[in-house]
Design an enzyme around this catalytic site. Structure first.
Site, PDB file in Angstrom:
ATOM      1  CD  GLN A 132       3.707   3.009 -12.053  1.00 32.16           C
ATOM      2  OE1 GLN A 132       2.801   2.173 -12.116  1.00 32.16           O
ATOM      3  NE2 GLN A 132       3.543   4.259 -12.403  1.00 32.16           N
ATOM      4  N   GLY A 133       7.535   1.703  -8.967  1.00 32.11           N
ATOM      5  CA  GLY A 133       7.566   2.120  -7.567  1.00 32.11           C
ATOM      6  C   GLY A 133       7.276   3.605  -7.416  1.00 32.11           C
ATOM      7  CG  ASN A 186     -12.571   6.271 -12.705  1.00 35.27           C
ATOM      8  OD1 ASN A 186     -11.417   5.928 -12.980  1.00 35.27           O
ATOM      9  ND2 ASN A 186     -13.629   5.708 -13.270  1.00 35.27           N
ATOM     10  CD  GLU A 187     -13.281   8.862  -7.089  1.00 32.63           C
ATOM     11  OE1 GLU A 187     -12.155   8.357  -7.249  1.00 32.63           O
ATOM     12  OE2 GLU A 187     -14.317   8.173  -6.990  1.00 32.63           O
ATOM     13  CD  GLU A 198      -0.283   4.152 -15.119  1.00 33.85           C
ATOM     14  OE1 GLU A 198      -0.486   3.152 -14.438  1.00 33.85           O
ATOM     15  OE2 GLU A 198       0.048   5.253 -14.627  1.00 33.85           O
ATOM     16  CB  SER A 220       1.511   4.278  -4.967  1.00 38.70           C
ATOM     17  OG  SER A 220       0.918   4.558  -6.202  1.00 38.70           O
TER      18      SER A 220
HETATM   19  C1  LIG Z   1      -4.635  -2.991  -8.271  1.00 40.77           C
HETATM   20  C2  LIG Z   1      -3.755  -1.787  -8.132  1.00 40.77           C
HETATM   21  C3  LIG Z   1      -2.504  -1.804  -8.713  1.00 40.77           C
HETATM   22  C4  LIG Z   1      -1.641  -0.725  -8.557  1.00 40.77           C
HETATM   23  N1  LIG Z   1      -0.373  -0.803  -9.075  1.00 40.77           N
HETATM   24  C5  LIG Z   1       0.520   0.172  -8.809  1.00 40.77           C
HETATM   25  C6  LIG Z   1       1.893   0.048  -9.218  1.00 40.77           C
HETATM   26  O1  LIG Z   1       2.293  -0.952  -9.843  1.00 40.77           O
HETATM   27  N2  LIG Z   1       2.752   1.022  -8.880  1.00 40.77           N
HETATM   28  C7  LIG Z   1       2.363   2.145  -8.219  1.00 40.77           C
HETATM   29  O2  LIG Z   1       3.187   3.014  -7.991  1.00 40.77           O
HETATM   30  N3  LIG Z   1       1.068   2.304  -7.803  1.00 40.77           N
HETATM   31  C8  LIG Z   1       0.150   1.341  -8.086  1.00 40.77           C
HETATM   32  N4  LIG Z   1      -1.167   1.469  -7.659  1.00 40.77           N
HETATM   33  C9  LIG Z   1      -1.502   2.612  -6.820  1.00 40.77           C
HETATM   34  C10 LIG Z   1      -2.490   3.586  -7.436  1.00 40.77           C
HETATM   35  O3  LIG Z   1      -1.845   4.422  -8.356  1.00 40.77           O
HETATM   36  C11 LIG Z   1      -3.116   4.366  -6.266  1.00 40.77           C
HETATM   37  O4  LIG Z   1      -3.893   3.443  -5.529  1.00 40.77           O
HETATM   38  C12 LIG Z   1      -3.981   5.507  -6.734  1.00 40.77           C
HETATM   39  O5  LIG Z   1      -3.197   6.514  -7.304  1.00 40.77           O
HETATM   40  C13 LIG Z   1      -4.796   6.102  -5.573  1.00 40.77           C
HETATM   41  O6  LIG Z   1      -3.984   6.418  -4.495  1.00 40.77           O
HETATM   42  P1  LIG Z   1      -4.302   5.901  -3.010  1.00 40.77           P
HETATM   43  O7  LIG Z   1      -4.539   4.438  -3.085  1.00 40.77           O
HETATM   44  O8  LIG Z   1      -3.235   6.398  -2.119  1.00 40.77           O
HETATM   45  O9  LIG Z   1      -5.706   6.576  -2.649  1.00 40.77           O
HETATM   46  P2  LIG Z   1      -5.930   8.064  -2.150  1.00 40.77           P
HETATM   47  O10 LIG Z   1      -5.152   9.009  -2.994  1.00 40.77           O
HETATM   48  O11 LIG Z   1      -5.718   8.107  -0.673  1.00 40.77           O
HETATM   49  O12 LIG Z   1      -7.453   8.266  -2.473  1.00 40.77           O
HETATM   50  C14 LIG Z   1      -8.510   7.772  -1.627  1.00 40.77           C
HETATM   51  C15 LIG Z   1      -9.828   8.245  -2.202  1.00 40.77           C
HETATM   52  O13 LIG Z   1      -9.896   9.709  -2.159  1.00 40.77           O
HETATM   53  C16 LIG Z   1     -10.130  10.227  -3.467  1.00 40.77           C
HETATM   54  N5  LIG Z   1      -9.372  11.471  -3.679  1.00 40.77           N
HETATM   55  C17 LIG Z   1      -8.055  11.673  -3.356  1.00 40.77           C
HETATM   56  N6  LIG Z   1      -7.675  12.926  -3.696  1.00 40.77           N
HETATM   57  C18 LIG Z   1      -8.769  13.515  -4.269  1.00 40.77           C
HETATM   58  C19 LIG Z   1      -9.002  14.814  -4.843  1.00 40.77           C
HETATM   59  N7  LIG Z   1      -8.026  15.733  -4.928  1.00 40.77           N
HETATM   60  N8  LIG Z   1     -10.233  15.069  -5.342  1.00 40.77           N
HETATM   61  C20 LIG Z   1     -11.234  14.127  -5.290  1.00 40.77           C
HETATM   62  N9  LIG Z   1     -11.055  12.888  -4.745  1.00 40.77           N
HETATM   63  C21 LIG Z   1      -9.855  12.594  -4.249  1.00 40.77           C
HETATM   64  C22 LIG Z   1      -9.650   9.144  -4.423  1.00 40.77           C
HETATM   65  O14 LIG Z   1     -10.261   9.243  -5.686  1.00 40.77           O
HETATM   66  C23 LIG Z   1     -10.027   7.879  -3.668  1.00 40.77           C
HETATM   67  O15 LIG Z   1     -11.374   7.562  -3.901  1.00 40.77           O
HETATM   68  C24 LIG Z   1      -2.061   0.414  -7.826  1.00 40.77           C
HETATM   69  C25 LIG Z   1      -3.341   0.439  -7.259  1.00 40.77           C
HETATM   70  C26 LIG Z   1      -4.177  -0.651  -7.408  1.00 40.77           C
HETATM   71  C27 LIG Z   1      -5.539  -0.601  -6.765  1.00 40.77           C
END
Ligand SMILES: Cc1cc2nc3c(=O)[nH]c(=O)nc-3n(C[C@H](O)[C@H](O)[C@H](O)COP(=O)(O)OP(=O)(O)OC[C@H]3O[C@@H](n4cnc5c(N)ncnc54)[C@H](O)[C@@H]3O)c2cc1C
Length: 401
Positions: free
Chosen positions: A126-127, A387-388, A244, A129
């Site tokens: 899945q591409g 979770n947020e 999902e 993020s």
């Molecule tokens: C083990 C793992 C596997 C994954 N696999 C995939 C995959 O196969 N394909 C893919 O596309 N993605 C994948 N992901 C990505 C995942 O979907 C993202 O990590 C997730 O959506 C969070 O985005 P971010 O890491 O950019 O964090 P950010 O969005 O930068 O968030 C950082 C922190 O800020 C908080 N935050 C952000 N916005 C808000 C808001 N509006 N209100 C309150 N709090 C907020 C978040 O909750 C978090 O605590 C994976 C992630 C992990 C950890």
């Protein structure tokens, strides 16, 4: 609302349970019970056994190989997989890109890809993020520029789970940089063997290789690999992300973990009395079990309500399941850390797969995977929408704030 299973549903549960016990290779089951990592082959082998039985893509419409099961039967099937425990069919194909193709793809895409997804001939990843575009996914920047009968793709994806095994990746790409951010995104299927794609591992806190960065450098993608209409990809992604979250509560998996915790806590530890005899530990275990029972009831309420839903949209209550389910999964890994006690310290990531770790384990054999699992499972409150973000959805869609 009646949350009990009917006699027919109970008979169905027995049929599924018996099939799993008779057909799942013991080596795969043991790895899951002991918290060891599965190899690609394990997942492929099991999915092909399920596919032969007609159960690999149980959630799809019957015309594309699905089972026609009710939501309750689907739930029982998932729960039994987790309780056995057996691997889930590969979600990237079966619950993500497959249903999107069925709903929005071309006939050619469906005929070519769907049987290959069911039999795990193609491993999908899945591409979505990107660096800086996770929770705020619509800000993604990977660009796809139309050039005759091709798109030229440039950019970067991150956290791409198991991309190191993948034959194909489904991507959200920006096809109209001028449009409002949600309106300039398309959904593209990309062959991972195309020149210009580089996969780089990200090693996670426990030392495992599960996630990756994927780079696209002038990657040529035929226009027929666009799903649905150009610039409508955001709608398809919302459809996919809703799916999902369902099943993310993983009640069966937490039940199986609790069974394992009790089994290990009953063992003697270097002449000390078993941990299960410690009242404080039993209180903590009971508190998690009570939470899990409440989660199971909530899950059953959502499943029961699904019987009457006609709009095919995810129930916003699935966000509650994600929040509570992931917290309980993490709580079970914390209890396992208490069970393993001091043997959690010399943690030996990937010992079984890697020659550098061929020394004998420190402590009992079963202790090895517990600390890596504890660290690895920090991810559950992040992936699939943090979770947020789920709490924001609950606040808006359920509490009306
Ligand atoms: C083990 C793992 C596997 C994954 N696999 C995939 C995959 O196969 N394909 C893919 O596309 N993605 C994948 N992901 C990505 C995942 O979907 C993202 O990590 C997730 O959506 C969070 O985005 P971010 O890491 O950019 O964090 P950010 O969005 O930068 O968030 C950082 C922190 O800020 C908080 N935050 C952000 N916005 C808000 C808001 N509006 N209100 C309150 N709090 C907020 C978040 O909750 C978090 O605590 C994976 C992630 C992990 C950890």
């Amino acid at each position: 609302m009646d949350l009990r299973f009917t006699p027919e549903e109970l008979a169905f549960r027995d049929e599924v349970r018996t099939f799993f016990h008779e057909n799942l290779p013991e080596s795969i089951r043991t790895k899951l019970v002991e918290g060891k990592k599965l190899a690609k082959d394990d997942i492929v082998t099991w999915q092909r056994i399920l596919n032969k039985k007609g159960w690999a893509v149980a959630n799809w419409p019957v015309e594309w190989g699905g089972t026609g099961w009710t939501p309750v039967q689907q739930y029982i099937f998932q729960e039994e997989l987790q309780l056995t425990p057996a691997p889930q069919p590969l979600g990237f194909g079966v619950t993500m890109v497959g249903p999107v193709m069925i709903a929005f793809g071309s006939e050619t895409q469906k005929k070519h890809f769907l049987p290959r997804i069911a039999n795990l001939e193609d491993w999908w990843c899945q591409g979505f993020s990107e660096p800086g575009s996770g929770s705020d996914l619509a800000s993604l920047r990977t660009a796809a520029k139309r050039d005759g009968d091709h798109y030229i793709v440039n950019g970067q994806k991150t956290w791409t789970t198991l991309a190191q095994h993948a034959d194909w990746i489904f991507c959200l790409v920006r096809t109209d940089p001028q449009a409002k951010k949600q309106e300039g995104i398309s959904f593209l299927l990309i062959d991972m063997k195309t020149p210009g794609i580089t996969v780089r591992p990200i090693i996670t806190i426990e030392g495992g290789h599960e996630v990756n960065e994927v780079f696209f450098d002038d990657v040529n993608v035929p226009v027929e690999n666009l799903v649905g209409q150009e610039n409508k990809g955001w709608d398809y992604a919302k459809y996919l992300l809703g799916r999902e979250r369902t099943g993310i509560a993983r009640v069966g998996l937490s039940k199986e973990r609790i069974r394992r915790i009790k089994e290990l806590a009953a063992l003697e530890r270097d002449g000390e009395r078993p941990l299960i005899e410690d009242e404080r530990f039993r209180e903590k275990l009971a508190a998690v079990e009570v939470e899990l029972k409440a989660l199971e009831m909530t899950q059953l309420r959502v499943v029961a309500a699904e019987r009457h839903r006609t709009d095919n949209r995810p129930d916003p209550a699935s966000s509650i399941l994600k929040i509570k389910g992931s917290e309980i999964q993490q709580a079970t890994t914390e209890l396992l850390m208490e069970v393993v006690g001091p043997y959690a310290l010399p943690y030996q990531p990937e010992r079984e797969d890697d020659d550098r770790w061929n020394e004998p384990p420190i402590g009992p054999e079963w202790a090895g995977p517990i600390a890596p699992t504890y660290f690895n499972w920090r991810k559950t409150t992040i992936y699939g929408g943090t979770n947020e973000i789920q709490k924001n959805i609950v606040a808006k869609a359920i509490l009306g704030l």
